[in-house]
Enzyme design. Sequence first.
Site, PDB file in Angstrom:
ATOM      1  N   CYS A  96       0.831  -1.197   0.000  1.00 36.08           N
ATOM      2  CA  CYS A  96       0.000   0.000   0.000  1.00 36.08           C
ATOM      3  C   CYS A  96       0.867   1.249   0.000  1.00 36.08           C
ATOM      4  O   CYS A  96       1.744   1.399   0.863  1.00 36.08           O
ATOM      5  CB  CYS A  96      -0.907   0.011   1.229  1.00 36.08           C
ATOM      6  SG  CYS A  96      -1.902   1.512   1.386  1.00 36.08           S
ATOM      7  N   GLN A 257     -18.145 -10.233  11.406  1.00 33.01           N
ATOM      8  CA  GLN A 257     -16.735 -10.428  11.089  1.00 33.01           C
ATOM      9  C   GLN A 257     -16.411  -9.827   9.725  1.00 33.01           C
ATOM     10  O   GLN A 257     -17.179 -10.010   8.765  1.00 33.01           O
ATOM     11  CB  GLN A 257     -16.379 -11.920  11.104  1.00 33.01           C
ATOM     12  CG  GLN A 257     -16.444 -12.560  12.480  1.00 33.01           C
ATOM     13  CD  GLN A 257     -15.299 -12.107  13.375  1.00 33.01           C
ATOM     14  OE1 GLN A 257     -14.297 -11.557  12.899  1.00 33.01           O
ATOM     15  NE2 GLN A 257     -15.431 -12.362  14.673  1.00 33.01           N
ATOM     16  N   CYS A 378     -10.793 -11.360  20.512  1.00 30.96           N
ATOM     17  CA  CYS A 378     -10.135 -10.548  19.488  1.00 30.96           C
ATOM     18  C   CYS A 378      -8.958  -9.751  20.053  1.00 30.96           C
ATOM     19  O   CYS A 378      -8.352  -8.968  19.325  1.00 30.96           O
ATOM     20  CB  CYS A 378     -11.132  -9.612  18.820  1.00 30.96           C
ATOM     21  SG  CYS A 378     -11.973  -8.482  19.945  1.00 30.96           S
TER      22      CYS A 378
END
Length: 427
Positions: A96, A257, A378
């Site tokens: 990126c 998700q 998470c």
Amino acid sequence: MATSRSAPGRRSGMNRRKARKGRPMEGERLELAVEGVAHGGHCVARHEGRVVFVRHTLPGERVVARITEGTSESKFLRADAVEVLDASPDRVPAPCPFSGPGMCGGCDWQHVALPAQRALKTQVVREQLQRIAKIDLHEVAPDFTVEELPGHPDGLRWRTRLELAVDDGVAGLREHRSHRLVEIDDCVVSDEGFTAALRDRFDSSVAGLDLVRPSVGDIVGIELPQPKGEKTPAVREIVDTAHGSAEFDVSARGFWQVHPAAASTFLDVVLDATDPQEGERAVDLYCGVGLFTRALADLVGPSGSVLGVEADAEAIEYARTNMGGARHVDLLASDVAKANLGTGADVVVLDPPRAGAGRDVVATIADLAPRVVTYVACDPAALARDLGYFAERGYQVDALRGFDAFPMTQHVECIAVLRPRGEANAS
């Protein structure tokens, strides 16, 4: 090209306190030998006895780092590696163009080869459990390693939900630990269909933009703030697992998700680990729109029962729809910590937010005396803390798996299976 849309140098956290002791060090450069990885998407180095948390680097590298937060009297410093003197063999060019020091803060490990990213996450999970919960994964889960999810082997274009900030009509993402907007025209970890919105221009009243690529239908874009009284649209998600297929309605701004393989994978793992039996009582905490609740209901059958608890009242309403009228399912809109869970359960599944469940919730679960608890986490630090609480209440880790549900970022999903002490049979 990345551009700033607000005053440079405006950071959140310690730099925004009214008074700081010592000489400000932001902008100073240090040559550092980088040590190990740390939880939070950075590595650790040391300068004159103080810890420096350094982003955009790798263990074993020697770098020039620019300090981003801290003073001459701070207990620790934060910094970005701006020049690599000795590179790790795991370093790769970032895919990126908006990734790097002072740029978009959405990703942490774009400069790291994917297998090495998963190795770093494995180290973080092991270290957090050892340090916080005193759990040695070499003993309870000797083969533990963060696993790749199906699809997207290059770690790109997996994100199906993206929250953007909008400033002066331009959409973008924030710099790490900053309110400064970085204008981008593409997010390579997100669905390619989002690119058009990133290149669009918005009315000055728009402060944010949520983009969703559901399993069924077209991309949904929601400008924020929404007009008063306007209801967020629903989207439909399909889950295909070894236990069957199911469709779920969920608010476009509700929790789901973001990796397209995550919900199916996690559901299979949870059901295989929990092994609900016909006639049992199951409790699903932080149940959302009912991903686990519905599957538990199918397996325990009408002779069993399921209680789903979720603080988000809108999510509970979607869950009621998603249950298809199953009479042996009770859904409770309540803060889990305040909910009445009854007097007993055979199985408990919990999928708390990033902060974890906490001591009181763990105690309540233990009082139900389930034969098995399956915990979807998470955040490894919060998981480790809660596993310590479970240990105090007589439950120990029987198995643990980790999944790279967020490639290019520091985030990792773990699923821990706990059983009463003496009944666990870790392998």
